[in-house]
Design a protein around this motif. Structure first.
Motif, PDB file in Angstrom:
ATOM      1  N   GLN A 157      51.414  12.709  80.606  1.00 28.82           N
ATOM      2  CA  GLN A 157      51.434  13.277  79.165  1.00 28.82           C
ATOM      3  C   GLN A 157      51.515  14.736  79.333  1.00 28.82           C
ATOM      4  OE1 GLN A 157      49.099  11.560  76.281  1.00 28.82           O
ATOM      5  NE2 GLN A 157      49.202  13.379  74.891  1.00 28.82           N
ATOM      6  N   GLN A 158      52.323  15.643  78.477  1.00 34.78           N
ATOM      7  CA  GLN A 158      52.517  16.948  78.634  1.00 34.78           C
ATOM      8  C   GLN A 158      51.381  17.444  77.455  1.00 34.78           C
ATOM      9  OE1 GLN A 158      53.982  19.140  80.592  1.00 34.78           O
ATOM     10  NE2 GLN A 158      54.942  17.426  81.825  1.00 34.78           N
ATOM     11  N   VAL A 159      50.734  18.250  77.850  1.00 33.80           N
ATOM     12  CA  VAL A 159      49.705  18.835  77.014  1.00 33.80           C
ATOM     13  C   VAL A 159      49.655  20.403  76.713  1.00 33.80           C
ATOM     14  CG1 VAL A 159      48.098  16.727  77.258  1.00 33.80           C
ATOM     15  CG2 VAL A 159      47.923  19.178  78.624  1.00 33.80           C
ATOM     16  N   THR A 160      49.047  20.973  75.614  1.00 34.75           N
ATOM     17  CA  THR A 160      48.876  22.283  75.458  1.00 34.75           C
ATOM     18  C   THR A 160      47.555  22.632  75.128  1.00 34.75           C
ATOM     19  OG1 THR A 160      49.579  22.208  73.020  1.00 34.75           O
ATOM     20  CG2 THR A 160      51.237  22.498  74.568  1.00 34.75           C
ATOM     21  N   ALA A 161      46.985  23.832  75.302  1.00 35.44           N
ATOM     22  CA  ALA A 161      45.622  23.993  74.784  1.00 35.44           C
ATOM     23  C   ALA A 161      45.524  23.846  73.336  1.00 35.44           C
ATOM     24  CB  ALA A 161      45.406  25.784  74.831  1.00 35.44           C
ATOM     25  N   GLY A 162      44.422  23.003  73.399  1.00 32.46           N
ATOM     26  CA  GLY A 162      43.998  22.400  72.084  1.00 32.46           C
ATOM     27  C   GLY A 162      44.210  21.193  71.785  1.00 32.46           C
ATOM     28  N   THR A 163      45.065  20.479  72.683  1.00 33.66           N
ATOM     29  CA  THR A 163      45.112  18.873  72.704  1.00 33.66           C
ATOM     30  C   THR A 163      44.040  18.104  72.981  1.00 33.66           C
ATOM     31  OG1 THR A 163      47.516  19.340  73.720  1.00 33.66           O
ATOM     32  CG2 THR A 163      46.486  17.138  73.603  1.00 33.66           C
ATOM     33  N   PRO A 164      43.521  17.287  71.864  1.00 32.26           N
ATOM     34  CA  PRO A 164      42.393  16.532  71.938  1.00 32.26           C
ATOM     35  C   PRO A 164      42.431  15.724  73.191  1.00 32.26           C
ATOM     36  CG  PRO A 164      43.328  16.506  69.874  1.00 32.26           C
ATOM     37  CD  PRO A 164      44.228  17.003  70.799  1.00 32.26           C
ATOM     38  N   LEU A 165      41.478  15.633  74.177  1.00 26.13           N
ATOM     39  CA  LEU A 165      41.661  14.619  75.471  1.00 26.13           C
ATOM     40  C   LEU A 165      40.733  13.511  75.285  1.00 26.13           C
ATOM     41  CD1 LEU A 165      41.419  17.615  78.296  1.00 26.13           C
ATOM     42  CD2 LEU A 165      43.459  16.482  77.505  1.00 26.13           C
ATOM     43  N   GLY A 166      39.542  13.737  74.746  1.00 23.27           N
ATOM     44  CA  GLY A 166      38.925  12.559  74.535  1.00 23.27           C
ATOM     45  C   GLY A 166      37.436  13.166  73.935  1.00 23.27           C
ATOM     46  N   ASP A 167      36.375  12.228  74.382  1.00 23.17           N
ATOM     47  CA  ASP A 167      34.840  12.834  73.439  1.00 23.17           C
ATOM     48  C   ASP A 167      34.027  13.062  74.659  1.00 23.17           C
ATOM     49  OD1 ASP A 167      36.093  11.943  71.014  1.00 23.17           O
ATOM     50  OD2 ASP A 167      35.155  10.002  70.943  1.00 23.17           O
ATOM     51  N   GLU A 168      33.180  14.088  74.350  1.00 24.94           N
ATOM     52  CA  GLU A 168      32.332  14.341  75.340  1.00 24.94           C
ATOM     53  C   GLU A 168      31.041  13.256  75.582  1.00 24.94           C
ATOM     54  OE1 GLU A 168      30.153  18.355  74.766  1.00 24.94           O
ATOM     55  OE2 GLU A 168      28.389  17.288  75.179  1.00 24.94           O
ATOM     56  N   GLY A 169      30.738  12.738  76.783  1.00 17.71           N
ATOM     57  CA  GLY A 169      29.762  12.062  77.045  1.00 17.71           C
ATOM     58  C   GLY A 169      28.863  12.185  78.132  1.00 17.71           C
ATOM     59  N   SER A 170      28.359  11.063  79.035  1.00 17.80           N
ATOM     60  CA  SER A 170      27.567  11.347  79.907  1.00 17.80           C
ATOM     61  C   SER A 170      27.989  10.299  80.971  1.00 17.80           C
ATOM     62  CB  SER A 170      26.034  11.212  79.484  1.00 17.80           C
ATOM     63  OG  SER A 170      24.998  11.503  80.498  1.00 17.80           O
ATOM     64  N   THR A 171      29.099   9.830  81.190  1.00 17.48           N
ATOM     65  CA  THR A 171      29.514   8.825  82.394  1.00 17.48           C
ATOM     66  C   THR A 171      29.710   9.732  83.748  1.00 17.48           C
ATOM     67  OG1 THR A 171      31.948   9.649  82.016  1.00 17.48           O
ATOM     68  CG2 THR A 171      30.941   7.776  80.728  1.00 17.48           C
ATOM     69  N   GLY A 172      29.359   8.928  84.781  1.00 17.10           N
ATOM     70  CA  GLY A 172      29.286   9.238  86.259  1.00 17.10           C
ATOM     71  C   GLY A 172      28.092  10.018  86.395  1.00 17.10           C
ATOM     72  N   LYS A 173      27.931  11.094  87.096  1.00 10.57           N
ATOM     73  CA  LYS A 173      26.654  11.612  87.730  1.00 10.57           C
ATOM     74  C   LYS A 173      26.135  12.622  86.638  1.00 10.57           C
ATOM     75  CE  LYS A 173      27.326  10.554  92.767  1.00 10.57           C
ATOM     76  NZ  LYS A 173      27.442  11.365  94.166  1.00 10.57           N
ATOM     77  N   SER A 174      25.736  12.280  85.593  1.00  9.70           N
ATOM     78  CA  SER A 174      25.211  12.950  84.701  1.00  9.70           C
ATOM     79  C   SER A 174      23.967  12.597  83.923  1.00  9.70           C
ATOM     80  CB  SER A 174      26.451  12.913  83.612  1.00  9.70           C
ATOM     81  OG  SER A 174      25.857  13.608  82.340  1.00  9.70           O
ATOM     82  N   THR A 175      23.101  13.430  83.751  1.00 11.19           N
ATOM     83  CA  THR A 175      21.901  13.003  83.042  1.00 11.19           C
ATOM     84  C   THR A 175      21.527  13.367  81.409  1.00 11.19           C
ATOM     85  OG1 THR A 175      21.003  15.526  83.422  1.00 11.19           O
ATOM     86  CG2 THR A 175      20.608  13.747  85.224  1.00 11.19           C
ATOM     87  N   GLY A 176      22.924  13.618  80.863  1.00 15.63           N
ATOM     88  CA  GLY A 176      22.823  13.723  79.356  1.00 15.63           C
ATOM     89  C   GLY A 176      24.278  14.415  78.820  1.00 15.63           C
ATOM     90  N   CYS A 177      24.461  13.980  77.620  1.00 16.86           N
ATOM     91  CA  CYS A 177      26.051  14.423  77.198  1.00 16.86           C
ATOM     92  C   CYS A 177      26.271  15.961  77.370  1.00 16.86           C
ATOM     93  CB  CYS A 177      26.014  14.296  75.686  1.00 16.86           C
ATOM     94  SG  CYS A 177      26.484  12.375  75.515  1.00 16.86           S
TER      95      CYS A 177
END
Ligand SMILES: [Zn+2]
Length: 204
Positions: A157-177
Motif C-alpha cells: 500500500q502507498q501511504v503519505t504522512a498522516g495515513t493511519p497505520l494502526g493502534d499503539e500497543g505493547s506487543t513484542g519486547k515491550s513493557t508497556g504501551c
C-alpha cells in the motif's frame, strides 16, 4: 404586452394610479430579489463549506511539515532515546536501543511519518506487530509494538504522512504501551532525533 402597458399608462395619469404602478414595481423588485438571493448566496455557502472541510482535514492528522509529519497526533511523552539505554529489571529488552520511544495511551493511533510503500504489516521478532515503510533512497521507517489486529494498512500500500497505520500497543519486547519509532538508512538504524529535526519536526 400592449394591454398591460396601456393599462399602466392609463393608471399613470391619475394619482392613485401612479401609486398602484409604484406598488406593482416594488412588488416586482421584491420578487426578483427573493428569487435571486439564493442564487447569489448558494455559491458563497458552497465555498464556505469547502473551506471548512479543508480545515478539518488538516486538523485530522498529526502536525506535518511538507511531505513529513509526526507519527503521533498531539502531545506525547518520551521513553528511551536512540543508543545505549539498558532497561532496569528487563532481561529481554535490548540494551542498545535502535529507535525512539514515544508514549501515548494504549490504543492511540499511529500514523505514517512520510510518503512511501508499506513493506511490512504484521509480527516481527522483538518489535511485535510492526509496520515498515520504504520511502525510497534506502530509507525505511519502522513502527513497532502496535496492538494485535489493529493494523489498517497492508503490504504494498502507498501511504503519505498522516495515513493511519494502526493502534499503539505493547506487543513484542515491550513493557508497556508505546510507539517504537525507528529510522533505517541502507539497512542500519539511525538516530530518529536529528533525522526528524532536519525535517523541521523535532522530537521532544
Ligand atoms: Zn523502542
Amino acid at each position: 404586452m400592449g394591454a398591460p402597458l396601456a393599462t399602466a399608462a392609463a393608471l399613470g395619469r391619475s394619482r392613485t394610479g401612479r401609486k398602484a404602478v409604484k406598488g406593482v414595481l416594488l412588488a416586482l423588485a421584491l420578487a426578483v430579489a427573493v428569487v435571486l438571493t439564493p442564487l447569489i448566496a448558494i455559491p458563497f455557502a458552497v465555498a464556505g463549506s469547502a473551506t471548512t472541510v479543508a480545515v478539518s482535514d488538516a486538523q485530522a492528522g498529526p502536525v506535518a511539515v511538507g511531505e513529513w509529519g509526526y507519527p503521533l497526533k498531539g502531545s506525547y511523552s518520551t521513553g528511551r532515546g536512540f543508543g545505549w539505554h539498558p532497561v532496569n529489571n528487563c532481561a529481554f529488552c535490548p540494551k542498545d536501543h535502535l529507535g525512539y520511544d514515544m508514549d501515548q495511551p494504549c490504543g492511540a493511533t499511529v500514523y505514517a511519518a512520510g510518503p512511501g510503500r508499506v513493506i511490512n504489516a504484521g509480527p516481527m521478532p522483538g518489535w511485535g506487530n510492526t509496520v515498515r515503510i520504504d520511502h525510497g533512497g534506502e530509507l525505511v521507517t519502522l513502527y513497532g509494538h502496535m496492538a494485535w489486529d489493529s493494523l489498517r494498512v497492508i503490504v504494498g500500500q502507498q501511504v503519505t504522512a498522516g495515513t493511519p497505520l494502526g493502534d499503539e500497543g505493547s506487543t513484542g519486547k515491550s513493557t508497556g504501551c508505546h510507539l517504537h519509532f525507528e529510522v533505517q538508512k541502507s539497512g542500519t538504524a539511525i538516530d530518529p532525533e536529528p533525522f526528524m529535526a532536519a525535517l523541521g519536526l523535532p522530537l521532544r
